[in-house]
Write a protein that holds these residues in place. Structure first.
Motif, PDB file in Angstrom:
ATOM      1  N   PRO A  67       0.832  -1.211   0.000  1.00  0.00           N
ATOM      2  CA  PRO A  67       0.000   0.000   0.000  1.00  0.00           C
ATOM      3  C   PRO A  67       0.859   1.251   0.000  1.00  0.00           C
ATOM      4  O   PRO A  67       1.951   1.289   0.572  1.00  0.00           O
ATOM      5  N   ARG A  68       0.360   2.312  -0.642  1.00  0.00           N
ATOM      6  CA  ARG A  68       1.130   3.556  -0.747  1.00  0.00           C
ATOM      7  C   ARG A  68       1.374   4.169   0.625  1.00  0.00           C
ATOM      8  O   ARG A  68       2.375   4.875   0.822  1.00  0.00           O
ATOM      9  N   ALA A  69       0.500   3.886   1.576  1.00  0.00           N
ATOM     10  CA  ALA A  69       0.711   4.413   2.928  1.00  0.00           C
ATOM     11  C   ALA A  69       1.953   3.790   3.568  1.00  0.00           C
ATOM     12  O   ALA A  69       2.709   4.472   4.265  1.00  0.00           O
ATOM     13  N   ASP A  70       2.165   2.504   3.308  1.00  0.00           N
ATOM     14  CA  ASP A  70       3.353   1.844   3.853  1.00  0.00           C
ATOM     15  C   ASP A  70       4.625   2.408   3.230  1.00  0.00           C
ATOM     16  O   ASP A  70       5.637   2.618   3.910  1.00  0.00           O
ATOM     17  N   VAL A  71       4.587   2.661   1.909  1.00  0.00           N
ATOM     18  CA  VAL A  71       5.753   3.222   1.227  1.00  0.00           C
ATOM     19  C   VAL A  71       6.050   4.620   1.754  1.00  0.00           C
ATOM     20  O   VAL A  71       7.207   4.975   2.023  1.00  0.00           O
ATOM     21  N   ALA A  72       4.995   5.416   1.935  1.00  0.00           N
ATOM     22  CA  ALA A  72       5.180   6.773   2.454  1.00  0.00           C
ATOM     23  C   ALA A  72       5.752   6.747   3.869  1.00  0.00           C
ATOM     24  O   ALA A  72       6.604   7.580   4.217  1.00  0.00           O
ATOM     25  N   TYR A  73       5.311   5.801   4.691  1.00  0.00           N
ATOM     26  CA  TYR A  73       5.842   5.715   6.052  1.00  0.00           C
ATOM     27  C   TYR A  73       7.324   5.351   6.028  1.00  0.00           C
ATOM     28  O   TYR A  73       8.118   5.892   6.804  1.00  0.00           O
ATOM     29  N   ASP A 106      11.307  -0.982  -8.028  1.00  0.00           N
ATOM     30  CA  ASP A 106      10.604  -0.499  -9.220  1.00  0.00           C
ATOM     31  C   ASP A 106      10.470   1.027  -9.213  1.00  0.00           C
ATOM     32  O   ASP A 106      10.623   1.679  -8.167  1.00  0.00           O
ATOM     33  N   PRO A 107      10.186   1.644 -10.373  1.00  0.00           N
ATOM     34  CA  PRO A 107      10.154   3.105 -10.480  1.00  0.00           C
ATOM     35  C   PRO A 107       9.100   3.798  -9.619  1.00  0.00           C
ATOM     36  O   PRO A 107       9.160   5.027  -9.458  1.00  0.00           O
ATOM     37  N   THR A 108       8.157   3.065  -9.079  1.00  0.00           N
ATOM     38  CA  THR A 108       7.171   3.723  -8.223  1.00  0.00           C
ATOM     39  C   THR A 108       7.818   4.343  -6.986  1.00  0.00           C
ATOM     40  O   THR A 108       7.322   5.344  -6.459  1.00  0.00           O
ATOM     41  N   PHE A 109       8.942   3.772  -6.554  1.00  0.00           N
ATOM     42  CA  PHE A 109       9.648   4.355  -5.413  1.00  0.00           C
ATOM     43  C   PHE A 109      10.218   5.721  -5.775  1.00  0.00           C
ATOM     44  O   PHE A 109      10.218   6.645  -4.947  1.00  0.00           O
ATOM     45  N   HIS A 110      10.704   5.889  -7.015  1.00  0.00           N
ATOM     46  CA  HIS A 110      11.183   7.193  -7.458  1.00  0.00           C
ATOM     47  C   HIS A 110      10.080   8.237  -7.342  1.00  0.00           C
ATOM     48  O   HIS A 110      10.289   9.347  -6.834  1.00  0.00           O
ATOM     49  N   TYR A 116       7.264  13.067  -1.981  1.00  0.00           N
ATOM     50  CA  TYR A 116       7.579  13.399  -0.594  1.00  0.00           C
ATOM     51  C   TYR A 116       8.393  14.689  -0.538  1.00  0.00           C
ATOM     52  O   TYR A 116       8.181  15.535   0.341  1.00  0.00           O
ATOM     53  N   GLY A 117       9.320  14.868  -1.478  1.00  0.00           N
ATOM     54  CA  GLY A 117      10.121  16.082  -1.497  1.00  0.00           C
ATOM     55  C   GLY A 117       9.308  17.319  -1.831  1.00  0.00           C
ATOM     56  O   GLY A 117       9.633  18.423  -1.377  1.00  0.00           O
ATOM     57  N   ARG A 118       8.262  17.164  -2.613  1.00  0.00           N
ATOM     58  CA  ARG A 118       7.424  18.315  -2.942  1.00  0.00           C
ATOM     59  C   ARG A 118       6.590  18.755  -1.747  1.00  0.00           C
ATOM     60  O   ARG A 118       6.375  19.952  -1.537  1.00  0.00           O
ATOM     61  N   SER A 119       6.104  17.825  -0.987  1.00  0.00           N
ATOM     62  CA  SER A 119       5.237  18.173   0.132  1.00  0.00           C
ATOM     63  C   SER A 119       6.013  18.683   1.346  1.00  0.00           C
ATOM     64  O   SER A 119       5.473  19.402   2.173  1.00  0.00           O
ATOM     65  N   ARG A 120       7.277  18.302   1.468  1.00  0.00           N
ATOM     66  CA  ARG A 120       8.107  18.718   2.604  1.00  0.00           C
ATOM     67  C   ARG A 120       9.442  19.197   2.082  1.00  0.00           C
ATOM     68  O   ARG A 120       9.709  19.155   0.884  1.00  0.00           O
TER      69      ARG A 120
END
Length: 390
Positions: A67-73, A106-110, A116-120
């Motif tokens: 899930p994208r929430a796990d990647v963001a964490y 995979d490129p989704t991590f990029h 993340y850099g845009r928001s913070r």
């Protein structure tokens, strides 16, 4: 010196205590305790490479299937680790984890990292990082800052190109003028950061993409409008400067070449290669000796056929019948000795011992012949022998 060494050991001990405390808190308070523990262990204060199992646990948490929430964490935990540390080993290990994730995940991590850099504030902004615990740590801090700039530029290049230059095939050969003028400066800036932190493996594909794009740009140059031609000229000039720097980067040092030439002039004349070649026939002979007959028959060429010989047929010889048994096979000597030994078993034990201890005659008489010669012929012995037989 001793005071500095004691202080350095104390800082390492405090760092280990911090890691242990963080792991303990993660086990109690974190909803992602396994991931937090893996991050702390992969980026701990010990000045040695992280264990692969901890890095793989992080990669599993940021894959496209999660899930994208796990990647963001996970990205947030890595950014927090970078922002709070003042230890060069922790910072460097965290950057290595991010770099390997950019290469192996995979490129989704990029994309998640860019978002993340845009928001913070950008997590790779390490321009103010320093570790002043020792002179070596101060030097390592400079390299950490340069390494972070390279990773930041790598993300920016991915944002412009829409693919990872290290993982995918370069596409600059087939771009139109507008795309070339946008992508080549990003690639050149990335190559500039690569040369700054000496990540040699990254420079090959980047320079290949720049070279392909520059050739494509030159083909289109005389059809461009003035603004585009000025940009293309700047790109071409910079490509020449970077090619010069890359040749210096990969060129062997002149001092080392001079040392090699001096050694060649004074080197021993005998060559180890000739010695090895001289030893090879012995090894081949040993191998050939151990081959099985089947292998030899398979590998050895078949001999040429021999010419047929005409044999003269003679009349069979008719032998007369052997009435006296002269043609019977001769019995084996050992069988005769065995039979004679049974026949001589009537000799008393004491006399047998005496006979066996007697020296061997010079004429070579042995076995039962010796027993016959040495056995007494008196009547008493004959009487004793008859009693034993009874």
């Amino acid at each position: 010196m001793s005071g500095g060494g004691t202080q350095n050991s104390l800082r390492k001990a405090l760092g280990a205590i911090k890691d242990t405390t963080t792991v303990s808190l993660a086990k109690v308070n974190s909803d992602y305790k396994e991931l937090d523990i893996a991050i702390v262990k992969a980026t701990n204060h010990y000045e040695r490479p992280a264990r692969e199992k901890n890095i793989r646990a992080i990669f599993a948490a940021i894959s496209a299937t999660r899930p994208r929430a796990d990647v963001a964490y996970c990205i947030h935990a890595l950014a927090r680790r970078l922002s709070r540390t003042h230890n060069w080993a922790v910072a460097l290990k965290t950057l290595i984890v991010i770099h390997r994730a950019l290469r192996e995940v995979d490129p989704t991590f990029h994309e998640e990292l860019i978002n993340y850099g845009r928001s913070r504030n950008h997590m790779l902004n390490m321009s103010h990082f320093k570790d002043d615990s020792s002179p070596n740590a101060w030097d390592y801090s400079a390299w950490v800052r340069t390494y972070a700039l390279f990773l930041e530029e790598r993300l920016e290049c991915f944002r412009v190109l829409k693919y990872d230059i290290e993982m995918d095939r370069p596409r600059t050969k087939d771009l139109d003028t507008a795309e070339l003028l946008e992508q080549l400066p990003a690639l050149q800036q990335l190559l500039f950061r690569v040369l700054g932190c000496l990540v040699a493996s990254e420079s090959i594909k980047i320079y290949q993409a720049i070279s392909d794009g520059t050739v494509n740009l030159v083909d289109k140059f005389f059809e461009m409008q003035r603004p585009d031609a000025l940009k293309a000229l700047d790109i071409y000039r910079r490509s020449g400067q970077q090619a010069e720097r890359l040749s210096e980067f990969y060129e062997p040092p002149a001092s080392f070449l001079q040392a090699m030439e001096e050694y060649v002039r004074e080197a021993p004349r005998s060559s180890a290669v000739h010695k090895d070649q001289a030893d090879k026939p012995k090894e081949v002979l040993a191998i050939e000796y151990k081959k099985t007959p089947e292998e030899q028959e398979k590998r050895s060429p078949s001999p040429p056929p021999e010419p047929e010989k005409v044999e003269k047929v003679e009349d069979p010889i008719v032998e007369p019948p052997d009435l006296l048994g002269l043609n019977d096979p001769v019995p084996v000597a050992s069988e005769l000795d065995e039979k004679n030994a049974l026949a001589l078993a009537i000799v008393p034990v004491a006399e047998q011992t005496t006979a066996a201890a007697a020296p061997i005659p010079a004429n070579g008489t042995t076995g039962w012949e010796l027993a016959l010669v040495t056995a007494p012929s008196s009547n008493e012995n004959a009487t004793a022998a008859s009693k034993l037989v009874l």
